[in-house]
Design a protein around this motif. Structure first.
Motif, PDB file in Angstrom:
ATOM      1  N   GLY A   1      16.174   7.849  -2.743  1.00  0.00           N
ATOM      2  CA  GLY A   1      17.487   7.234  -2.735  1.00  0.00           C
ATOM      3  C   GLY A   1      17.502   5.776  -2.315  1.00  0.00           C
ATOM      4  O   GLY A   1      18.494   5.088  -2.522  1.00  0.00           O
ATOM      5  N   GLN A   2      16.416   5.273  -1.736  1.00  0.00           N
ATOM      6  CA  GLN A   2      16.374   3.883  -1.288  1.00  0.00           C
ATOM      7  C   GLN A   2      16.123   2.959  -2.475  1.00  0.00           C
ATOM      8  O   GLN A   2      15.268   3.242  -3.310  1.00  0.00           O
ATOM      9  N   PRO A   3      16.830   1.829  -2.548  1.00  0.00           N
ATOM     10  CA  PRO A   3      16.589   0.875  -3.633  1.00  0.00           C
ATOM     11  C   PRO A   3      15.346   0.026  -3.338  1.00  0.00           C
ATOM     12  O   PRO A   3      14.869  -0.011  -2.197  1.00  0.00           O
ATOM     13  N   PRO A   4      14.819  -0.669  -4.343  1.00  0.00           N
ATOM     14  CA  PRO A   4      13.672  -1.546  -4.101  1.00  0.00           C
ATOM     15  C   PRO A   4      14.079  -2.682  -3.166  1.00  0.00           C
ATOM     16  O   PRO A   4      15.266  -3.004  -3.033  1.00  0.00           O
ATOM     17  N   VAL A   5      13.073  -3.266  -2.526  1.00  0.00           N
ATOM     18  CA  VAL A   5      13.320  -4.349  -1.577  1.00  0.00           C
ATOM     19  C   VAL A   5      12.354  -5.497  -1.825  1.00  0.00           C
ATOM     20  O   VAL A   5      11.294  -5.314  -2.423  1.00  0.00           O
ATOM     21  N   GLU A   6      12.737  -6.667  -1.349  1.00  0.00           N
ATOM     22  CA  GLU A   6      11.828  -7.803  -1.269  1.00  0.00           C
ATOM     23  C   GLU A   6      11.649  -8.063   0.218  1.00  0.00           C
ATOM     24  O   GLU A   6      12.636  -8.211   0.945  1.00  0.00           O
ATOM     25  N   ARG A   7      10.394  -8.068   0.684  1.00  0.00           N
ATOM     26  CA  ARG A   7      10.146  -8.288   2.103  1.00  0.00           C
ATOM     27  C   ARG A   7       8.774  -8.880   2.343  1.00  0.00           C
ATOM     28  O   ARG A   7       7.908  -8.847   1.470  1.00  0.00           O
ATOM     29  N   LYS A   8       8.598  -9.379   3.540  1.00  0.00           N
ATOM     30  CA  LYS A   8       7.318  -9.965   3.952  1.00  0.00           C
ATOM     31  C   LYS A   8       6.477  -8.874   4.605  1.00  0.00           C
ATOM     32  O   LYS A   8       6.959  -8.124   5.441  1.00  0.00           O
ATOM     33  N   TRP A   9       5.211  -8.807   4.192  1.00  0.00           N
ATOM     34  CA  TRP A   9       4.257  -7.916   4.837  1.00  0.00           C
ATOM     35  C   TRP A   9       3.489  -8.690   5.901  1.00  0.00           C
ATOM     36  O   TRP A   9       3.249  -9.894   5.749  1.00  0.00           O
TER      37      TRP A   9
ATOM     38  N   LYS B   1      -1.970 -18.009   3.800  1.00  0.00           N
ATOM     39  CA  LYS B   1      -2.051 -16.993   2.746  1.00  0.00           C
ATOM     40  C   LYS B   1      -2.531 -15.652   3.293  1.00  0.00           C
ATOM     41  O   LYS B   1      -3.454 -15.023   2.762  1.00  0.00           O
ATOM     42  N   THR B   2      -1.870 -15.215   4.358  1.00  0.00           N
ATOM     43  CA  THR B   2      -2.182 -13.917   4.947  1.00  0.00           C
ATOM     44  C   THR B   2      -0.985 -12.972   4.917  1.00  0.00           C
ATOM     45  O   THR B   2      -1.162 -11.765   5.019  1.00  0.00           O
ATOM     46  N   GLU B   3       0.230 -13.525   4.787  1.00  0.00           N
ATOM     47  CA  GLU B   3       1.449 -12.715   4.816  1.00  0.00           C
ATOM     48  C   GLU B   3       2.195 -12.841   3.481  1.00  0.00           C
ATOM     49  O   GLU B   3       2.939 -13.792   3.257  1.00  0.00           O
ATOM     50  N   PRO B   4       2.002 -11.872   2.603  1.00  0.00           N
ATOM     51  CA  PRO B   4       2.664 -11.946   1.295  1.00  0.00           C
ATOM     52  C   PRO B   4       4.116 -11.490   1.352  1.00  0.00           C
ATOM     53  O   PRO B   4       4.486 -10.625   2.153  1.00  0.00           O
ATOM     54  N   VAL B   5       4.925 -12.076   0.491  1.00  0.00           N
ATOM     55  CA  VAL B   5       6.266 -11.564   0.223  1.00  0.00           C
ATOM     56  C   VAL B   5       6.107 -10.719  -1.038  1.00  0.00           C
ATOM     57  O   VAL B   5       5.544 -11.189  -2.034  1.00  0.00           O
ATOM     58  N   VAL B   6       6.561  -9.482  -0.954  1.00  0.00           N
ATOM     59  CA  VAL B   6       6.397  -8.547  -2.069  1.00  0.00           C
ATOM     60  C   VAL B   6       7.740  -7.941  -2.453  1.00  0.00           C
ATOM     61  O   VAL B   6       8.685  -7.944  -1.669  1.00  0.00           O
ATOM     62  N   ARG B   7       7.785  -7.422  -3.661  1.00  0.00           N
ATOM     63  CA  ARG B   7       8.882  -6.572  -4.111  1.00  0.00           C
ATOM     64  C   ARG B   7       8.283  -5.193  -4.295  1.00  0.00           C
ATOM     65  O   ARG B   7       7.239  -5.052  -4.928  1.00  0.00           O
ATOM     66  N   GLU B   8       8.962  -4.197  -3.749  1.00  0.00           N
ATOM     67  CA  GLU B   8       8.414  -2.849  -3.829  1.00  0.00           C
ATOM     68  C   GLU B   8       9.504  -1.797  -3.898  1.00  0.00           C
ATOM     69  O   GLU B   8      10.582  -1.975  -3.352  1.00  0.00           O
ATOM     70  N   GLN B   9       9.177  -0.742  -4.604  1.00  0.00           N
ATOM     71  CA  GLN B   9      10.025   0.443  -4.689  1.00  0.00           C
ATOM     72  C   GLN B   9       9.383   1.445  -3.745  1.00  0.00           C
ATOM     73  O   GLN B   9       8.262   1.888  -3.970  1.00  0.00           O
ATOM     74  N   THR B  10      10.056   1.750  -2.657  1.00  0.00           N
ATOM     75  CA  THR B  10       9.461   2.612  -1.644  1.00  0.00           C
ATOM     76  C   THR B  10      10.499   3.609  -1.140  1.00  0.00           C
ATOM     77  O   THR B  10      11.690   3.336  -1.196  1.00  0.00           O
ATOM     78  N   GLY B  11      10.031   4.739  -0.671  1.00  0.00           N
ATOM     79  CA  GLY B  11      10.929   5.801  -0.217  1.00  0.00           C
ATOM     80  C   GLY B  11      11.547   5.511   1.130  1.00  0.00           C
ATOM     81  O   GLY B  11      11.341   4.434   1.684  1.00  0.00           O
ATOM     82  N   PRO B  12      12.316   6.442   1.636  1.00  0.00           N
ATOM     83  CA  PRO B  12      12.505   7.800   1.122  1.00  0.00           C
ATOM     84  C   PRO B  12      13.416   7.817  -0.107  1.00  0.00           C
ATOM     85  O   PRO B  12      13.999   6.796  -0.462  1.00  0.00           O
TER      86      PRO B  12
ATOM     87  N   ALA C   1      -1.114  -6.225   4.581  1.00  0.00           N
ATOM     88  CA  ALA C   1      -1.695  -6.761   3.346  1.00  0.00           C
ATOM     89  C   ALA C   1      -3.188  -6.473   3.243  1.00  0.00           C
ATOM     90  O   ALA C   1      -3.704  -6.226   2.151  1.00  0.00           O
ATOM     91  N   ALA C   2      -3.885  -6.488   4.371  1.00  0.00           N
ATOM     92  CA  ALA C   2      -5.338  -6.268   4.374  1.00  0.00           C
ATOM     93  C   ALA C   2      -5.710  -4.868   3.880  1.00  0.00           C
ATOM     94  O   ALA C   2      -6.848  -4.648   3.445  1.00  0.00           O
ATOM     95  N   ALA C   3      -4.774  -3.937   3.907  1.00  0.00           N
ATOM     96  CA  ALA C   3      -5.052  -2.562   3.468  1.00  0.00           C
ATOM     97  C   ALA C   3      -4.887  -2.387   1.957  1.00  0.00           C
ATOM     98  O   ALA C   3      -5.038  -1.279   1.443  1.00  0.00           O
ATOM     99  N   TYR C   4      -4.596  -3.472   1.236  1.00  0.00           N
ATOM    100  CA  TYR C   4      -4.329  -3.410  -0.199  1.00  0.00           C
ATOM    101  C   TYR C   4      -5.280  -4.310  -0.969  1.00  0.00           C
ATOM    102  O   TYR C   4      -5.692  -5.359  -0.487  1.00  0.00           O
ATOM    103  N   THR C   5      -5.566  -3.907  -2.202  1.00  0.00           N
ATOM    104  CA  THR C   5      -6.425  -4.678  -3.095  1.00  0.00           C
ATOM    105  C   THR C   5      -5.551  -5.543  -4.002  1.00  0.00           C
ATOM    106  O   THR C   5      -4.619  -5.036  -4.624  1.00  0.00           O
ATOM    107  N   PRO C   6      -5.840  -6.842  -4.091  1.00  0.00           N
ATOM    108  CA  PRO C   6      -5.090  -7.711  -5.004  1.00  0.00           C
ATOM    109  C   PRO C   6      -5.515  -7.478  -6.452  1.00  0.00           C
ATOM    110  O   PRO C   6      -6.710  -7.475  -6.756  1.00  0.00           O
TER     111      PRO C   6
END
Length: 171
Positions: A143-151, A130-141, A156-161
């Motif tokens: 025109g880019q569509p949202p993605v589902e990817r593994k962090w 439980k250290t590598e989350p799979v997330v869905r995110e809307q991120t730039g630049p 992940a450690a730089a984010y608050t759950p």
């Protein structure tokens, strides 16, 4: 009616209307609103977030996207706001106003990972530790569509759950 009374009435009217606007705090763009934050199941958060993946909604902090789930700003926090069914698009900072911090190991589908600059929707863990989350995110630049990817664990450690205060468990 005196000028002074008219000014007071106009000021009062403006003050009463302001909370209904739900503009985002940075004032960049306000999309449509709903009457109240909805109660949303974990499965619904995944369906709602999948809709933008399927529609390939382009990232743009100055645009809105409208579909069956509402009208939200097309950036990271607008994406999480849409998945949760919030009244309006929040920012990565103001998402905390409708959520509570949870232990990282307790993250469940539909929770979020956020910091002052970005927010992503948690989908599942990629590893048993439980250290590598799979997330869905809307991120730039733009025109880019949202993605589902593994962090990575470091990312992940730089984010608050966070857990949305009106999320319900699936039956």
């Amino acid at each position: 009616m005196t000028t002074r009374t008219l000014v007071a009435v106009l000021a009062c009217t403006a003050a009463l209307q302001a909370p209904l606007a739900h503009a985002d705090p940075e004032g960049s763009i306000a999309c449509g609103t709903t009457p109240e934050d909805r109660t949303t199941s974990r499965t619904e958060t995944q369906s709602r977030s999948q809709s933008w993946l399927d529609e390939r909604v382009p990232y743009n902090q100055n645009a809105c996207h409208s579909n069956a789930f509402g009208d939200y700003r097309t950036d990271c926090s607008g994406y999480v706001s849409m998945a949760w069914g919030l009244t309006h698009s929040r920012t990565s900072t103001t998402l905390r106003e409708v959520a509570t911090e949870v232990p990282r190991a307790d993250l469940r589908p539909g929770d979020a990972l956020a910091n002052a600059n970005h927010a992503a929707l948690f989908v599942r863990w990629a590893d048993e530790a439980k250290t590598e989350p799979v997330v869905r995110e809307q991120t730039g630049p733009d025109g880019q569509p949202p993605v589902e990817r593994k962090w990575t664990a470091d990312t992940a450690a730089a984010y608050t759950p966070l857990r949305y205060y009106k999320v319900v468990e699936d039956l």
